[in-house]
Structure formats: structure tokens, C-alpha cells
Design a protein around this motif. Structure first.
Motif: not given
Length: 225
Positions: A40-48
């Protein structure tokens, strides 16, 4: 089904020893949650990439999401469920079978720190109803699990529909999951076997509350897997 008031005082009995299955299951679930949290962290970073990441994660487990992850650890939470509900150790294996079935039926849904506690209390409760001749009612499990009775009732229904009511576990499947869990421990240098013994019972007055915020929120976008 029994209500808590029908039981003798828990303090008059010795503290139950923690079955090995809790240690094994804690290790496996913590490993799964850590991996999924990383995804999830990998998918939701960066903001764009946020919108893309959110779209890649299913929402079927949203009802199990809390506003934030409870401060109680997975091992301590499982110990709490065992200590106060007195379900048989086998219930924890069957609970794991249910969670594994769920994520295979809905592969875009991830077990995360935000939903794992509600998934555990719901799955253990359903397993106890299937396996144990004597078990507590939903209200008692709700108090032990740190959620409201109304919420746990909703989660149980949601859980059963997500599984298509597939809650039967054959002895062959049960043994295969025991072997899988034991193998996970062996691969990490620990040789432990899973016991099948049944355990005693408790009183609702002896169950302390969970102080951490476990309020659920279906609006949390990230979950599942």
C-alpha cells in the motif's frame, strides 16, 4: 450459545497457558500484514500515484477498516481472544483458513494493520460457533475485541457473504493448514507443532476494556488484498 453470566469467576481459575498455535499464527499474520502495508505504501507514494494506487486496491474489506490501526499488537490481541473467550486452539487455525479463503476469493483485498484486528475477532468468533459445543455470544466477543455489539453483528454478516457462507472446514483441509503454518515456522528456524486441545471458560466482568481507538470507518480508501 452461552452468555457470559452463565460462567464461574475467571479469577478463581489458573491463568491459561498460551497455546503454540497463537505464536505461529501471530508470526504468519504479522508477516502478511507487514508485506501488504508495504504494498500500500508503494502504491500510494508519491502523491501523483495516489489515485492509481487506491484504484488498484479493492474495497470489499472496507467495513473492517478502522480509522487508525489499534495500538494492541497482533500477538497480544490473539492472546486476549484466547484468554477471555476460551475458544479451542483449533478455532485459530480455522480462523486463518477463513481469512485465507477470503483473500483468495477477493485477491484485490489486502489484510492490513487497519483491518486485521476486526478480521481476527470476526473469524475466530465464526470458527468457535462452527467448532465448539460451548461458545460465547456476539456481545461478549465484541467486548473482548474492542468493538460494539452492533458493529460485530454487521461484520459477521459481511464476513459470511464475502466467504459465500463457505465456513465448513474438512479434517483434510484443517491438517493441511496446520502443516502450512508449522512449515512457516520451520522455515524461520523454529520447530513448533499446533495443538488441538480444548480450553476452559470465562466471565464477562473479568474482561477489561480496550482503550485504543478501534472505531471503524468504511470511508478509509486503502485496504484489502
Amino acid at each position: 450459545m452461552l452468555s457470559a453470566c452463565e460462567f464461574t469467576n475467571h479469577l478463581s481459575r489458573p491463568e491459561p497457558s498460551i497455546p503454540r498455535v497463537l505464536t505461529i499464527l501471530s508470526f504468519v499474520i504479522e508477516k502478511l500484514v507487514a508485506r501488504n502495508n508495504g504494498l500500500v505504501d508503494d502504491l500510494t507514494q508519491p502523491l501523483d500515484a495516489l489515485s492509481c494506487g487506491s484504484a488498484a486496491i479493492g474495497k470489499r474489506l472496507n467495513p473492517f477498516h478502522g480509522v487508525r490501526a489499534p495500538s494492541i499488537s497482533i500477538p497480544k490481541y490473539l492472546e486476549r481472544l484466547y484468554k477471555y473467550t476460551d475458544c479451542s486452539p483449533s478455532c485459530f487455525v480455522v480462523a486463518y483458513v477463513y481469512i485465507d479463503r477470503l483473500v483468495h476469493k477477493h485477491p484485490d483485498s489486502l489484510v492490513l494493520s487497519l483491518n486485521v484486528h476486526r478480521l481476527l475477532v470476526t473469524s475466530v468468533m465464526v470458527a468457535s460457533k462452527m467448532l465448539d459445543d460451548v461458545h460465547y455470544n456476539n456481545a461478549f466477543y465484541a467486548k473482548v475485541g474492542g468493538v460494539s455489539n452492533a458493529e460485530l453483528n454487521r461484520l459477521e454478516v459481511e464476513f459470511l457473504f464475502l466467504l459465500d457462507f463457505g465456513v465448513t472446514v474438512s479434517s483434510r483441509i484443517f491438517e493441511s493448514y496446520c502443516f502450512h503454518l508449522e512449515k512457516e515456522m520451520m522455515l524461520n528456524g523454529a520447530c513448533q507443532t499446533i495443538e488441538r486441545a480444548l480450553v476452559p471458560i470465562t466471565d464477562v466482568a473479568d474482561v477489561p476494556g480496550i482503550t485504543e481507538n478501534t472505531q471503524s470507518s468504511s470511508s478509509v480508501p486503502h485496504n484489502h488484498g
